[in-house]
Enzyme design. Sequence first.
Site, PDB file in Angstrom:
ATOM      1  N   GLY A   1     -37.206 -26.662 -19.000  1.00 59.49           N
ATOM      2  CA  GLY A   1     -36.435 -25.665 -18.848  1.00 59.49           C
ATOM      3  C   GLY A   1     -35.065 -25.768 -18.488  1.00 59.49           C
ATOM      4  O   GLY A   1     -34.278 -26.914 -19.124  1.00 59.49           O
TER       5      GLY A   1
ATOM      6  N   SER B   1     -29.490 -19.549  -8.829  1.00 63.95           N
ATOM      7  CA  SER B   1     -30.194 -18.062  -8.167  1.00 63.95           C
ATOM      8  C   SER B   1     -30.904 -17.578  -9.362  1.00 63.95           C
ATOM      9  O   SER B   1     -31.269 -18.472 -10.380  1.00 63.95           O
ATOM     10  CB  SER B   1     -28.974 -17.250  -7.556  1.00 63.95           C
ATOM     11  OG  SER B   1     -29.910 -16.192  -6.973  1.00 63.95           O
TER      12      SER B   1
ATOM     13  N   TYR C   1     -40.098 -14.070  -4.673  1.00 63.47           N
ATOM     14  CA  TYR C   1     -38.989 -14.709  -5.452  1.00 63.47           C
ATOM     15  C   TYR C   1     -37.830 -14.203  -5.263  1.00 63.47           C
ATOM     16  O   TYR C   1     -36.572 -15.068  -5.216  1.00 63.47           O
ATOM     17  CB  TYR C   1     -39.515 -14.403  -7.066  1.00 63.47           C
ATOM     18  CG  TYR C   1     -38.774 -15.396  -7.930  1.00 63.47           C
ATOM     19  CD1 TYR C   1     -38.948 -16.733  -8.024  1.00 63.47           C
ATOM     20  CD2 TYR C   1     -37.767 -14.674  -8.922  1.00 63.47           C
ATOM     21  CE1 TYR C   1     -38.084 -17.533  -8.927  1.00 63.47           C
ATOM     22  CE2 TYR C   1     -36.809 -15.565  -9.668  1.00 63.47           C
ATOM     23  CZ  TYR C   1     -37.067 -16.808  -9.739  1.00 63.47           C
ATOM     24  OH  TYR C   1     -36.409 -17.565 -10.730  1.00 63.47           O
TER      25      TYR C   1
ATOM     26  N   LYS D   1     -34.238 -16.073  -4.016  1.00 60.15           N
ATOM     27  CA  LYS D   1     -33.112 -16.164  -4.778  1.00 60.15           C
ATOM     28  C   LYS D   1     -31.930 -15.578  -4.173  1.00 60.15           C
ATOM     29  O   LYS D   1     -30.740 -16.035  -4.439  1.00 60.15           O
ATOM     30  CB  LYS D   1     -33.560 -15.730  -6.194  1.00 60.15           C
ATOM     31  CG  LYS D   1     -34.346 -16.559  -6.963  1.00 60.15           C
ATOM     32  CD  LYS D   1     -33.678 -18.003  -7.026  1.00 60.15           C
ATOM     33  CE  LYS D   1     -34.652 -19.037  -8.077  1.00 60.15           C
ATOM     34  NZ  LYS D   1     -33.977 -20.126  -8.544  1.00 60.15           N
TER      35      LYS D   1
END
Length: 259
Positions: A19, A139, A153, A157
């Site tokens: 990714g 982030s 999550y 972040k």
Amino acid sequence: MKYRELKDKKVLITGGTQGIGASMAEAFAAESARIVINGRILNEKVERVLQKTGAKASMGSLDNAKTATEVVENAIEIMEGIDVLICNAAGMSMAPFLESDRKEWWSQIKINLSGHIACIKAAIPKMKENGGGTILLISSFFGTIGWNNATGYGSSKSGLVALGQYLAKEYKDDDIMACTIIPGVIDTPQLNVDANDLGISLDEVRQMYADDIAMGRIAKPSEIAEAALYMASDAGRKAFNGRHLIVSGGEYRSTPYYI
């Protein structure tokens, strides 16, 4: 080369095996930087990134602070220093807050936030010794808006955004800059988590997100990698020290109304 000052810079990318992380490794390799990538385990996928970029590997999961420290120490030994630390590794699971598995919820905090805190603590002394460095935090827009079923999550972040602000303030006299990129929706394997949570296909979740983005599509990992190059450059690290750059293609909504 777009950024000649990145030539021979020593760069560690956590979560650099797929990714956004893999795209950043390719982008920095194109600038002739020296690169170490981190991932959980060494496998064929990782080997392909290493062969494509010429990077070295420092493997280990960041959910353990001791292991995270060792990942950085090993990378510093391989490169004989560190100029840029890119905190990109991430774990994600989705569930309603009260129904979420406690272990999975806290795993996201450990990998995404506290694991990177351990990495940063291990990198800063060497950066100070070298006369400076750049800490680049990756982030997510999930950390800046409300989003259903993503409390762990999102919390981790959002913590990275605040962390970057404080690090920039504390280490400015050491020429250690801390910058943050906030990606919007990116076409990475992580979208599978969203699709599974919504009970739709991967193509359907791509289209659903694209419909709400001004540029009419979700972003490519390479577009975040381009932003990372700028943030690590002499101009970018100074312009965005203690600040963040939102790369969302015009994504602006808050809590999704269609869920």
